[in-house]
Design a protein around this motif. Sequence first.
Motif, short mmCIF file in Angstrom:
data_model
loop_
_atom_site.label_atom_id
_atom_site.label_comp_id
_atom_site.label_asym_id
_atom_site.label_seq_id
_atom_site.Cartn_x
_atom_site.Cartn_y
_atom_site.Cartn_z
N ARG A 89 -63.13 72.13 9.37
CA ARG A 89 -62.08 73.08 9.70
C ARG A 89 -60.88 72.22 10.11
O ARG A 89 -60.99 71.39 11.00
N ALA A 90 -59.75 72.42 9.44
CA ALA A 90 -58.54 71.63 9.71
C ALA A 90 -57.52 72.49 10.44
O ALA A 90 -57.24 73.61 10.05
N LYS A 126 -59.38 76.25 1.75
CA LYS A 126 -59.42 77.70 1.89
C LYS A 126 -58.65 78.05 3.17
O LYS A 126 -59.01 77.62 4.27
N PHE A 127 -57.59 78.82 3.04
CA PHE A 127 -56.78 79.23 4.20
C PHE A 127 -57.55 80.24 5.04
O PHE A 127 -58.16 81.16 4.52
N GLU A 128 -57.51 80.05 6.37
CA GLU A 128 -58.16 80.99 7.29
C GLU A 128 -57.12 81.91 7.93
O GLU A 128 -57.15 83.10 7.74
N HIS A 129 -56.20 81.34 8.72
CA HIS A 129 -55.19 82.13 9.42
C HIS A 129 -54.19 81.21 10.11
O HIS A 129 -54.37 80.00 10.14
N PRO A 161 -58.08 66.84 0.56
CA PRO A 161 -59.44 67.37 0.47
C PRO A 161 -59.78 67.83 -0.95
O PRO A 161 -58.90 68.04 -1.78
N ASP A 162 -61.09 67.99 -1.20
CA ASP A 162 -61.56 68.46 -2.51
C ASP A 162 -61.25 69.94 -2.70
O ASP A 162 -60.84 70.36 -3.77
N THR A 221 -60.28 75.91 6.09
CA THR A 221 -61.61 75.34 5.90
C THR A 221 -61.50 74.48 4.65
O THR A 221 -61.05 74.96 3.61
N ILE A 222 -61.87 73.21 4.80
CA ILE A 222 -61.74 72.27 3.68
C ILE A 222 -63.09 71.64 3.36
O ILE A 222 -63.98 71.61 4.20
#
Length: 155
Positions: free
Chosen positions: A80-81, A56-59, A52-53, A71-72
């Motif tokens: 959301r991955a 962002k880590f969520e949990h 991905p470009d 979130t990518i």
Amino acid sequence: MNWKIVLGLVGFILLVTLIGTGIYQFTVAEAKDREQTVVQGAETRLKKEIAPDEIKFEHVFNGETQYSVFTIQQDGEALRAFVPKKGKIETRRVADGMKIADVIQKAGNPANIVSAKYGFDQRALIEIVTKTKSGYDYSYYTYQEGSFLKRLRIN
């Protein structure tokens, strides 16, 4: 005589502080370190397989299978991955999913909510944990519609 009491109290406070720090290091810090290792492995796998470009880590979601949720940004689209340790990486468009805040409004009293996060247990879902008088309520909602799926009570 007073200085002996003061010295004893200071020594006692230092001893309690050291014991508390040691317990923290062996419990909470160890768990956070293990979780960080899982996240780093998932992020590496995500970069390798999807590239991905932005990431962002969520949990970390601990369901039937442990997933790291990110979130990518890919090709200008927010996704959301859900990245398990083994198996297929699932992605969902962020625009297609419910916001946790919207689900919380439907779930009840926000003051009792302990945590709210996205996960993937057979399907993409939202987990809301609330504190009850006798324990905790784990409520699961669909990611796409925010409709209620199941509730688990731990007393």
